[in-house]
Every structure is written in C-alpha cells, then in structure tokens.
Design an enzyme around this catalytic site. Structure first.
Site, PDB file in Angstrom:
ATOM      1  N   PRO A   1       0.842  -1.200   0.000  1.00  0.00           N
ATOM      2  CG  PRO A   1       0.063  -0.975   2.187  1.00  0.00           C
ATOM      3  CD  PRO A   1       0.778  -1.924   1.283  1.00  0.00           C
TER       4      PRO A   1
ATOM      5  CB  VAL B   1      -0.044   7.769   0.514  1.00  0.00           C
ATOM      6  CG1 VAL B   1      -0.807   9.063   0.259  1.00  0.00           C
ATOM      7  CG2 VAL B   1      -0.463   7.170   1.846  1.00  0.00           C
TER       8      VAL B   1
ATOM      9  CD  GLN C   1      -2.589   0.087   4.583  1.00  0.00           C
ATOM     10  OE1 GLN C   1      -2.336   1.164   4.087  1.00  0.00           O
ATOM     11  NE2 GLN C   1      -1.655  -0.718   5.083  1.00  0.00           N
TER      12      GLN C   1
ATOM     13  CB  CYS D   1       1.254   5.273   8.252  1.00  0.00           C
ATOM     14  SG  CYS D   1       1.562   6.893   7.517  1.00  0.00           S
TER      15      CYS D   1
ATOM     16  CE  LYS E   1       3.470  -2.164   4.627  1.00  0.00           C
ATOM     17  NZ  LYS E   1       4.182  -1.008   5.195  1.00  0.00           N
TER      18      LYS E   1
ATOM     19  CG  HIS F   1       8.386  -0.905   6.847  1.00  0.00           C
ATOM     20  ND1 HIS F   1       7.960   0.098   6.016  1.00  0.00           N
ATOM     21  CD2 HIS F   1       9.736  -0.798   6.874  1.00  0.00           C
ATOM     22  CE1 HIS F   1       9.001   0.790   5.570  1.00  0.00           C
ATOM     23  NE2 HIS F   1      10.091   0.258   6.094  1.00  0.00           N
TER      24      HIS F   1
ATOM     25  N   GLY G   1      10.037  -3.623   3.138  1.00  0.00           N
ATOM     26  CA  GLY G   1      11.097  -2.667   3.450  1.00  0.00           C
ATOM     27  C   GLY G   1      12.423  -2.976   2.779  1.00  0.00           C
TER      28      GLY G   1
END
Length: 488
Positions: free
Chosen positions: A17, A19, A86, A115, A154, A182, A214
């Site tokens: 995902p 942005v 998501q 995030c 996540k 991540h 990552g």
C-alpha cells in the site's frame, strides 16, 4: 456472504500500500506484470463512511464516491479476487462499518499500523496503534468476527525484538490471516537499513504468514532479489513498495520491461479508468526519477490534464479514441435509462416534464412554500418528499405525496433540492393552485412575509425583542428547509 476464493498469503509477491501510488491503474499494471496480490493506498475510515457505493456502467467499475463527488476508491472485476483494501482507523466499530461497505468488492481488509506520518499518528492511527495493543486487539477481533473476508494488518517493528515478537503473537490470536512487517522502527526512514533479523525472529515465532516489507533500498533491485529478501527474513511472502513504484515490472519473472513501455501501459490504464490527471502525473514522475530534468520530464511536469500527459508520451490519438468510446457509451446508457424511466408504468404517480428555475420566482419564495401553505389551508398533512439518486449520472428525482396522491417530474435534476421543487410544481399545476411565479402577479406569501418583517422593525425601534422561541424556529426549519421566513 461467503468467500468465493479465500486469499492465500504464502509464497506471494505483493504490491505494498502506497499513498497516491496504489490507485487502480498501478494495481492493475502490477497484476499484469506478475504481482499475486495488490494493496490499495491507505484510506481513512471517516472519509470512507461518507462515501456512497456507485456502479459505474460506463467505466465498468465500482466507485466509492464522497459527497463532493470525488471518487475516493475505485475498483473493478479484474482485481476483485486479489485486491486488499487498506484503511486507517483507530476505532473498531468504524473499521467494521467500512469493511462491510467494501467487503463484496475486495479480497481482503487490512489495517494500517505502521504509517509514521503525522497526519496518521495524530489521529491515533498508523504507527500510533503500536503503543496501544488493547486497541489493536479490539479492532482486529471485531473485523475478524464481523466480516467473511480475510483480515491482515501492517506494522513496523518496536524498539526491542522481544516486544515486537510479543505484539505479533498477540495479533496472531485475533485470528487474522497474515501480518505484514516493515522492518524499520517508526522513527526510521528508507535510508536506514532494514532489520531482516527482526522480521526473521517474528517469522519463526508465529504460525500465520509473515509478509516481509522494506527491502527496496537494501535488497530488491531486480526480480531475483525478491527471493533473496524472502530468504533473509524467513518470511512467507514479500511486499514491495518503492521498487514497484519506480518500475512495476519488478514483478516480471523475465526481467524489467523498458521504462517507456511501462509508462505507456500505465497511461493506458489511467485513461481507461478515468484516473485524475494529478495522480497520474505523480506516479509517472516517480517512474521517471532522474529523468525529470529531461525535455520529456519537464513537459510532464507542466502537463495540466490527462490529454496533455498523453501528448507528452505521443499517445494523443489513444486518448481521443478512448474518450470518444466512453462518451458514446455514456450517451447510450443515458438514453437507455431515460427510455426505461419513461416506460415504467406507475398509474399512482402523476407526471409532468418540468424544472424549477429560481429566476422565475421572487427571492426566497418557492413552489414548496406554496404547496405547504395550501396543505395547511386545506387541512392536509404536510407534503412528504421521497428522493432517489440515479447511479449512472448521479441525478435526482423526487416524488411528493399530497393527500395520498403522488406527483413527480419526468426530468432528473442535479440536486435533491431542485428535484423536490420540481415535484412540488407538478403537484401545484395539477391542482390548479398558484405556485408563486413572478408572472402570476401579486404574491400573497411575499406580502405575508413583509408584514411580520415590518412589525419587527417597528417594535425593534421601540426596544422590543420579538424573536420567536427557539422551539418554534426549530419546527419551522424542519418543515421548510429551503427558506428562512416566519412561520405562517
């Protein structure tokens, strides 16, 4: 609702995902090149709950449209069994409501718990959830119990390996299908090394699939590196973000496609699915990277429409041909819908082809006011309006019921208020009652309005306050929402 094809998260190569990147064109392109699963960009629960699900017959998509008519999430049949939705959420009930809204159109639901950006964490979402395991458990448990599609989350890693492993073990107990990790702490950025050892420790400690994320900076430069990263983390699957953003053909077993071809393929999807040009331009700029200072890059940066973007890449003809096809489909669909409307036999509804034009009426005087006044005078219940919106073009039609008889205009309007006024006009004209038009001569409602206004001014000059009690004002506003005049 049953799950047609349960989504498997083992041995998969997944588009992460991102942005502004993970919109429909990028997701479809990643699937074309070999991605097994694609995640959409994070979408906030509160925004999604304001959306209405609309089937777009012209584009052959399902759109979730905000009140301002902006498409917040668009999907299609091609990805339905492989797209994971998501969302950003810090509330279990809101998360469940969104999941139920999109459940039939996606393959799975994911909660963003990684995030680190302020817009997410300041609302207690994203990485902020990592410090609230109880809330994590509440959200995930509610989703797992409340929907039939698989649920994932996540996360980022915590300061210690032990704390991270313990958190994931607690997450596993909620019944989710997989967890994406991540391999960086919330304060770390892409230039910091990814902690493969922590992802590996998690993979070895839990039984659910762990998706490693990552590795774009340190590991994944080409397709073969995906497996290298998977082995280094002992993960079940690999999720790719920036490497896929730069060139989504990273998922292609045979190797990269020329960037020019990739960008043209992306543009074809962007035009085909009416992607907003600013989003299209952003994604193309991420692909060009160091070539942004070239002549082509500067032209792209200056483009102010999808058509201009197509011209930069010598695809002007494609744009014109595709948009012409869509215009023809739209016209055909509108004609078909209108014909179907006209053919509907509804003997209980009196119909006329009328529209409300406010220029034909005095200020703040409307047909709805006249109809309400007539009903009061005749001692009928006040008019009841039932308004619907047509999915194809989002136009409105209203049916008003007065004295057990229904009335409506056969013309659809661009707003709910206009449609209701048109229905009121049909009723008034059928009854032979004045509707307040300027051409009708003296307006008795306008005179009624003037008298209380004049009395209020006179009494105000004498220091008297004639403001109505608040409960009376509330009753009036509820009955006549389009105006602000004294109750008659």
């Amino acid at each position: 609702m049953t799950v047609n094809t349960p989504l498997c998260f083992s041995g998969k190569k997944i588009l992460a995902p991102m942005v502004r990147v993970g919109t429909l064109p990028m997701r479809l392109l990643a699937l074309d090149y070999g991605a097994d699963i694609v995640y959409c960009e994070e979408l906030i629960d509160i925004k999604m709950l304001q959306c209405k699900r609309v089937v777009n017959e012209v584009l052959e998509t399902v759109d979730f449209v905000a009140p301002n008519e902006r498409v917040v999430f668009r999907t299609c049949e091609r990805e339905r069994q492989r797209v994971v939705f998501q969302m950003g959420s810090a509330d279990a009930e809101r998360a469940l409501a969104v999941a139920k809204l999109v459940e039939s159109d996606v393959a799975g639901i994911d909660i963003n718990m990684g995030c680190p950006k302020e817009y997410s964490t300041k609302a207690s979402m994203g990485a902020a959830l990592l410090s609230d395991p109880d809330k994590i458990e509440s959200i995930l448990t509610t989703l797992v119990k409340g929907i039939c599609k698989p649920v994932t989350c996540k996360i980022r890693i915590l300061p210690s390996v032990e704390d991270t492993v313990n958190l994931v073990k607690r997450i596993e107990k909620t019944g989710i299908a997989a967890v994406a990790v991540h391999g960086r702490k919330k304060e770390e950025r892409p230039q910091h090394p990814v902690h493969c050892d922590v992802i590996k420790a998690i993979s070895e400690a839990v039984s659910i699939p762990v998706i490693a994320n990552g590795g774009s900076h340190d590991f994944i430069k080409e397709y073969a590196d995906i497996e290298t990263f998977q082995k280094a983390t002992a993960a079940s699957s690999v999720m790719i973000a920036r490497a896929a953003m730069w060139n989504p053909s990273i998922f292609r077993k045979e190797g990269f496609c020329p960037l020019k071809d990739v960008m043209q393929d992306y543009i074809k999807y962007a035009v085909r699915y009416d992607n907003h040009y600013t989003n299209t331009k952003y994604c193309l700029c991420q692909m060009l990277r160091e070539q942004l200072e070239t002549t082509q890059g500067k032209k792209l940066h200056a483009a102010q429409s999808t058509q201009e973007i197509c011209e930069v890449f010598e695809m002007g003809d494609f744009y014109e041909e595709t948009t012409a096809i869509f215009e023809a489909k739209k016209t055909s669909s509108e004609t078909k819908t209108q014909d179907e409307d006209d053919q509907i036999e509804d003997p209980d509804v009196i119909k006329m082809a009328v529209r409300f034009d406010k220029r034909e009426y005095p200020p703040q005087i409307t047909p709805k006011m006249y109809l309400l006044e007539w009903c009061r005078k005749e001692k009928h219940p006040q008019p009841v309006y039932e308004t619907v919106q047509r999915p194809l073009d989002r136009l409105f039609c209203s049916v008003v019921t007065v004295a057990e008889q229904k009335y409506r205009s056969t013309l659809w309007d661009k707003s709910k208020k206009l449609a209701e006024q048109a229905a009121a006009i049909v009723c008034l004209r059928t009854l032979g009652v004045p509707e307040g038009k300027l051409c009708e001569g003296e307006n008795h409602l306008l005179n009624k309005r003037k008298r209380p206004d004049q009395e209020r001014l006179i009494n105000r000059d004498h220091g008297e306050d004639l403001a109505e009690p608040s409960h009376k004002k509330a009753n009036f506003i509820e009955e006549t929402p389009d105006i602000n005049v004294p109750k008659m």
